[in-house]
Design a protein around this motif. Structure first.
Motif, PDB file in Angstrom:
ATOM      1  N   VAL A 183       0.851  -1.192   0.000  1.00 41.95           N
ATOM      2  CA  VAL A 183       0.000   0.000   0.000  1.00 41.95           C
ATOM      3  C   VAL A 183       0.887   1.242   0.000  1.00 41.95           C
ATOM      4  O   VAL A 183       1.823   1.343   0.798  1.00 41.95           O
ATOM      5  CB  VAL A 183      -0.916   0.031   1.241  1.00 41.95           C
ATOM      6  CG1 VAL A 183      -1.799   1.287   1.228  1.00 41.95           C
ATOM      7  CG2 VAL A 183      -1.781  -1.226   1.309  1.00 41.95           C
ATOM      8  N   PHE A 184       0.592   2.202  -0.879  1.00 39.58           N
ATOM      9  CA  PHE A 184       1.294   3.482  -0.824  1.00 39.58           C
ATOM     10  C   PHE A 184       0.877   4.229   0.443  1.00 39.58           C
ATOM     11  O   PHE A 184      -0.321   4.262   0.776  1.00 39.58           O
ATOM     12  CB  PHE A 184       0.964   4.342  -2.043  1.00 39.58           C
ATOM     13  CG  PHE A 184       1.758   4.009  -3.271  1.00 39.58           C
ATOM     14  CD1 PHE A 184       3.140   4.144  -3.278  1.00 39.58           C
ATOM     15  CD2 PHE A 184       1.130   3.567  -4.434  1.00 39.58           C
ATOM     16  CE1 PHE A 184       3.884   3.832  -4.414  1.00 39.58           C
ATOM     17  CE2 PHE A 184       1.860   3.260  -5.564  1.00 39.58           C
ATOM     18  CZ  PHE A 184       3.246   3.390  -5.553  1.00 39.58           C
ATOM     19  N   PRO A 185       1.822   4.842   1.165  1.00 38.75           N
ATOM     20  CA  PRO A 185       1.467   5.512   2.423  1.00 38.75           C
ATOM     21  C   PRO A 185       0.684   6.804   2.238  1.00 38.75           C
ATOM     22  O   PRO A 185      -0.138   7.164   3.073  1.00 38.75           O
ATOM     23  CB  PRO A 185       2.828   5.792   3.070  1.00 38.75           C
ATOM     24  CG  PRO A 185       3.789   5.889   1.922  1.00 38.75           C
ATOM     25  CD  PRO A 185       3.279   4.895   0.907  1.00 38.75           C
ATOM     26  N   ILE A 186       0.941   7.525   1.136  1.00 36.34           N
ATOM     27  CA  ILE A 186       0.316   8.841   0.935  1.00 36.34           C
ATOM     28  C   ILE A 186      -0.935   8.672   0.066  1.00 36.34           C
ATOM     29  O   ILE A 186      -0.844   8.237  -1.090  1.00 36.34           O
ATOM     30  CB  ILE A 186       1.299   9.818   0.268  1.00 36.34           C
ATOM     31  CG1 ILE A 186       2.576   9.943   1.099  1.00 36.34           C
ATOM     32  CG2 ILE A 186       0.637  11.184   0.086  1.00 36.34           C
ATOM     33  CD1 ILE A 186       3.659  10.775   0.449  1.00 36.34           C
ATOM     34  N   PRO A 187      -2.111   8.982   0.594  1.00 38.45           N
ATOM     35  CA  PRO A 187      -3.340   8.823  -0.197  1.00 38.45           C
ATOM     36  C   PRO A 187      -3.458   9.895  -1.270  1.00 38.45           C
ATOM     37  O   PRO A 187      -2.738  10.894  -1.258  1.00 38.45           O
ATOM     38  CB  PRO A 187      -4.442   8.981   0.855  1.00 38.45           C
ATOM     39  CG  PRO A 187      -3.830   9.843   1.912  1.00 38.45           C
ATOM     40  CD  PRO A 187      -2.370   9.484   1.949  1.00 38.45           C
ATOM     41  N   TYR A 188      -4.390   9.664  -2.188  1.00 33.00           N
ATOM     42  CA  TYR A 188      -4.654  10.626  -3.262  1.00 33.00           C
ATOM     43  C   TYR A 188      -6.089  11.115  -3.114  1.00 33.00           C
ATOM     44  O   TYR A 188      -7.013  10.332  -2.900  1.00 33.00           O
ATOM     45  CB  TYR A 188      -4.453   9.983  -4.630  1.00 33.00           C
ATOM     46  CG  TYR A 188      -4.557  10.961  -5.775  1.00 33.00           C
ATOM     47  CD1 TYR A 188      -3.483  11.789  -6.098  1.00 33.00           C
ATOM     48  CD2 TYR A 188      -5.728  11.075  -6.520  1.00 33.00           C
ATOM     49  CE1 TYR A 188      -3.583  12.707  -7.143  1.00 33.00           C
ATOM     50  CE2 TYR A 188      -5.829  11.987  -7.564  1.00 33.00           C
ATOM     51  CZ  TYR A 188      -4.754  12.800  -7.862  1.00 33.00           C
ATOM     52  OH  TYR A 188      -4.849  13.712  -8.885  1.00 33.00           O
ATOM     53  N   ILE A 189      -6.278  12.428  -3.220  1.00 31.42           N
ATOM     54  CA  ILE A 189      -7.596  13.029  -3.013  1.00 31.42           C
ATOM     55  C   ILE A 189      -8.278  13.231  -4.366  1.00 31.42           C
ATOM     56  O   ILE A 189      -7.709  13.833  -5.281  1.00 31.42           O
ATOM     57  CB  ILE A 189      -7.492  14.368  -2.254  1.00 31.42           C
ATOM     58  CG1 ILE A 189      -7.008  14.124  -0.824  1.00 31.42           C
ATOM     59  CG2 ILE A 189      -8.853  15.054  -2.193  1.00 31.42           C
ATOM     60  CD1 ILE A 189      -5.531  14.076  -0.646  1.00 31.42           C
ATOM     61  N   VAL A 190      -9.495  12.705  -4.479  1.00 32.25           N
ATOM     62  CA  VAL A 190     -10.295  12.824  -5.698  1.00 32.25           C
ATOM     63  C   VAL A 190     -11.556  13.611  -5.362  1.00 32.25           C
ATOM     64  O   VAL A 190     -12.121  13.464  -4.272  1.00 32.25           O
ATOM     65  CB  VAL A 190     -10.691  11.429  -6.237  1.00 32.25           C
ATOM     66  CG1 VAL A 190     -11.545  11.553  -7.484  1.00 32.25           C
ATOM     67  CG2 VAL A 190      -9.451  10.604  -6.526  1.00 32.25           C
ATOM     68  N   LYS A 191     -11.998  14.441  -6.282  1.00 30.15           N
ATOM     69  CA  LYS A 191     -13.222  15.208  -6.055  1.00 30.15           C
ATOM     70  C   LYS A 191     -14.393  14.261  -5.821  1.00 30.15           C
ATOM     71  O   LYS A 191     -14.602  13.323  -6.581  1.00 30.15           O
ATOM     72  CB  LYS A 191     -13.530  16.099  -7.264  1.00 30.15           C
ATOM     73  CG  LYS A 191     -12.555  17.260  -7.451  1.00 30.15           C
ATOM     74  CD  LYS A 191     -12.936  18.084  -8.671  1.00 30.15           C
ATOM     75  CE  LYS A 191     -11.959  19.239  -8.881  1.00 30.15           C
ATOM     76  NZ  LYS A 191     -12.292  20.014 -10.093  1.00 30.15           N
ATOM     77  N   LYS A 192     -15.152  14.536  -4.777  1.00 31.93           N
ATOM     78  CA  LYS A 192     -16.298  13.693  -4.448  1.00 31.93           C
ATOM     79  C   LYS A 192     -17.288  13.629  -5.613  1.00 31.93           C
ATOM     80  O   LYS A 192     -17.887  12.572  -5.892  1.00 31.93           O
ATOM     81  CB  LYS A 192     -16.995  14.231  -3.198  1.00 31.93           C
ATOM     82  CG  LYS A 192     -18.096  13.326  -2.669  1.00 31.93           C
ATOM     83  CD  LYS A 192     -18.658  13.828  -1.350  1.00 31.93           C
ATOM     84  CE  LYS A 192     -19.466  15.095  -1.524  1.00 31.93           C
ATOM     85  NZ  LYS A 192     -20.129  15.507  -0.265  1.00 31.93           N
ATOM     86  N   GLU A 193     -17.437  14.744  -6.329  1.00 32.62           N
ATOM     87  CA  GLU A 193     -18.385  14.787  -7.448  1.00 32.62           C
ATOM     88  C   GLU A 193     -17.972  13.810  -8.553  1.00 32.62           C
ATOM     89  O   GLU A 193     -18.824  13.242  -9.243  1.00 32.62           O
ATOM     90  CB  GLU A 193     -18.466  16.200  -8.026  1.00 32.62           C
ATOM     91  CG  GLU A 193     -19.040  17.243  -7.073  1.00 32.62           C
ATOM     92  CD  GLU A 193     -18.046  17.696  -6.009  1.00 32.62           C
ATOM     93  OE1 GLU A 193     -16.831  17.414  -6.167  1.00 32.62           O
ATOM     94  OE2 GLU A 193     -18.478  18.324  -5.020  1.00 32.62           O
ATOM     95  N   THR A 194     -16.657  13.602  -8.712  1.00 29.26           N
ATOM     96  CA  THR A 194     -16.163  12.671  -9.735  1.00 29.26           C
ATOM     97  C   THR A 194     -16.591  11.247  -9.411  1.00 29.26           C
ATOM     98  O   THR A 194     -17.060  10.499 -10.280  1.00 29.26           O
ATOM     99  CB  THR A 194     -14.626  12.742  -9.832  1.00 29.26           C
ATOM    100  OG1 THR A 194     -14.242  14.085 -10.169  1.00 29.26           O
ATOM    101  CG2 THR A 194     -14.094  11.794 -10.883  1.00 29.26           C
ATOM    102  N   VAL A 195     -16.437  10.879  -8.136  1.00 31.81           N
ATOM    103  CA  VAL A 195     -16.834   9.534  -7.703  1.00 31.81           C
ATOM    104  C   VAL A 195     -18.343   9.356  -7.830  1.00 31.81           C
ATOM    105  O   VAL A 195     -18.831   8.323  -8.308  1.00 31.81           O
ATOM    106  CB  VAL A 195     -16.379   9.281  -6.254  1.00 31.81           C
ATOM    107  CG1 VAL A 195     -16.845   7.905  -5.774  1.00 31.81           C
ATOM    108  CG2 VAL A 195     -14.861   9.391  -6.139  1.00 31.81           C
TER     109      VAL A 195
END
Length: 478
Positions: A50-62
């Motif tokens: 698992v990569f330690p640093i998460p990636y933030i995605v726009k909630k609207e995209t999901v």
């Protein structure tokens, strides 16, 4: 401070390498599966990375993707119901012919599945989401025995610990309560007012990570049942040959079982070794009598032949898709054909070989996938001839993996960048998308080299932040 990729990276640049190493070491402890006491299930502490640093995605995209996938699932259910009707026999035969003998046996074995259970199935829709444009393409509906569910939850707990250590508040978005609700709702539908106290988690030898992933999720669900429902739940991990019938009751370890969480597959090895799985197969044969989560009929629309049918305009009309469903199918399903039935596409696939791939209809983990771009023309023609002559193969317009740059931390605590390709695989549990998605990455090393996107092949989980936060859970989930 608002949680964005830019703010997160700026924050990391102000932290010493020594402190980053300490935080990563703490995160790594979350992957230790010390609760699993059954010696039969012993394995490596964490078989995926698992990569330690998460990636933030726009909630609207999901949210936009899951709205489209809701329509796709509706279309898939329409197809399955149609092919099981008298009018759908030709399409049923085409789906069955695309399966291996083991897959056909499993479909034929299941004599019943309620419409309720059909809608509630546990599915993972594997595909590719371009985080910049929002475009999404499906490559597989994983509903036979979807895995990496606890691995996903582990990655979320790691991400939450990492972010909280930096001063960002993040509540991990987990699957455990969705899985538990699925168990309970399926049981109550059959047995109003009752609770399933004893569940058999039936697994099969062959793929070692499931010996950690599924039993650990079972343990979490057991703990969560007391807090959420005030009930005692026991999920017993067993193998098909350990299940028996007595007076038409399911028995394991001398205890009556209320329901089965099926994660067994073909069971070929057990038959070859002469192990007794007769009672277990009898149970699978009668889901109208015995409650089985994800009954074996899932193989009927698990086959990738589904994509060639949904890509066919006449078939879409035959199963009466709405205009909106047709539009979404055209948008998110890569154009797919079975050349045994659609020979008119052969020349196009030869001439445009770099734009096509071919894959077995009834296989997983990237097995048997061939990229036209990886072959010389003669080799590609030979593959086409072989896979046209035989049942069980589709040709599909190639989906180019989206890529982007992520930030990682090396063993000395220094920030480094990787260019990765990635997938995006939303979870559909208990009749709805959960707002979560398993995301696997491949670090790009050689330009032009084609890799298959799966954890078995060395894929790395990237925690994604951006879905709806789930309600606050108990201390051992945070």
């Amino acid at each position: 401070m608002e949680l964005t990729n830019e703010n997160l990276k700026n924050c990391l640049q102000g932290i010493s390498p020594k402190e980053l190493v300490r935080i990563c070491q703490e995160c790594q402890k979350i992957t230790t599966y010390d609760k699993i006491k059954d010696e039969r299930l012993r394995s490596d502490p964490m078989p995926v990375t698992v990569f330690p640093i998460p990636y933030i995605v726009k909630k609207e995209t999901v949210e936009d993707v899951t709205k489209k996938l809701d329509l796709f699932i509706d279309s898939l259910i329409k197809l399955e119901k149609y092919v099981l009707s008298d009018s759908g026999i030709p399409l049923y035969n085409r789906l069955m012919n695309s399966l291996t003998p083991g897959g056909r046996h499993l479909v034929e074995e299941c004599t019943f599945e309620s419409e309720y259970s059909l809608k509630k199935r546990h599915r993972r829709v594997d595909g590719y989401l371009n985080f910049n444009t929002g475009s999404f393409s499906i490559i597989e509906v994983n509903q036979a025995a979807p895995l990496a569910i606890d691995f996903y939850d582990v990655s979320q707990r790691m991400a939450a610990h990492f972010l909280n250590s930096l001063g960002f508040f993040y509540q991990p978005v987990l699957l455990a309560h969705h899985i538990l609700d699925w168990f309970v709702d399926e049981y109550i539908y059959r047995n109003p007012g009752k609770f399933p106290h004893n569940i058999a988690l039936v697994i099969e030898h062959g793929y070692l990570p499931k010996f950690i992933d599924l039993p650990q999720m079972a343990l979490i669900c057991e703990e969560l049942a007391g807090d959420k429902y005030g009930e005692k739940l026991s999920i017993k991990v067993c193998f098909p040959y350990e299940i028996s019938l007595s007076c038409e009751k399911i028995i394991f370890d001398n205890q009556e079982i209320d329901m089965i969480w099926r994660n067994s597959v073909y069971m070929t090895k057990y038959r070859e070794e002469g192990l007794n799985i007769k009672d277990y197969e009898t149970i699978c044969h009668h889901p109208e009598k015995y409650l089985i989560l994800n009954a074996t009929r899932v193989w009927l629309t698990r086959t990738k032949e589904v994509f060639s049918l949904l890509s066919n305009e006449e078939c879409r009309k035959e199963i009466c898709l709405s205009e909106e469903e047709e539009k979404i199918i055209k948008e998110i399903v890569p154009y797919s054909v079975n050349l045994k039935y659609e020979t008119h596409m052969t020349e196009t696939i030869i001439k445009e070989k770099d734009l096509w791939i071919t894959k077995p209809a009834d296989a997983g983990f990237g097995k048997g996938v061939e990229f036209g771009a990886s072959h010389k023309e003669k080799e590609w023609i030979d593959i086409i001839k072989e896979r046209t002559a035989n049942e069980g193969f589709i040709f599909q317009k190639r989906v180019i993996y989206p890529t982007f740059q992520i930030t990682d931390i090396d063993e000395k605590g220094h920030l480094i960048n990787h260019q990765v390709e990635y997938d995006f695989c939303p979870h559909h549990i208990n009749g709805a998308f959960t707002g979560t998605a398993l995301t696997r990455t491949n670090v790009l090393e050689e330009e032009g080299k084609v890799k298959k996107m799966n954890l078995v092949g060395g894929g790395i989980i990237l925690p994604i932040i951006g879905a709806e936060a789930c309600p606050p859970l108990q201390k051992y989930y945070v």
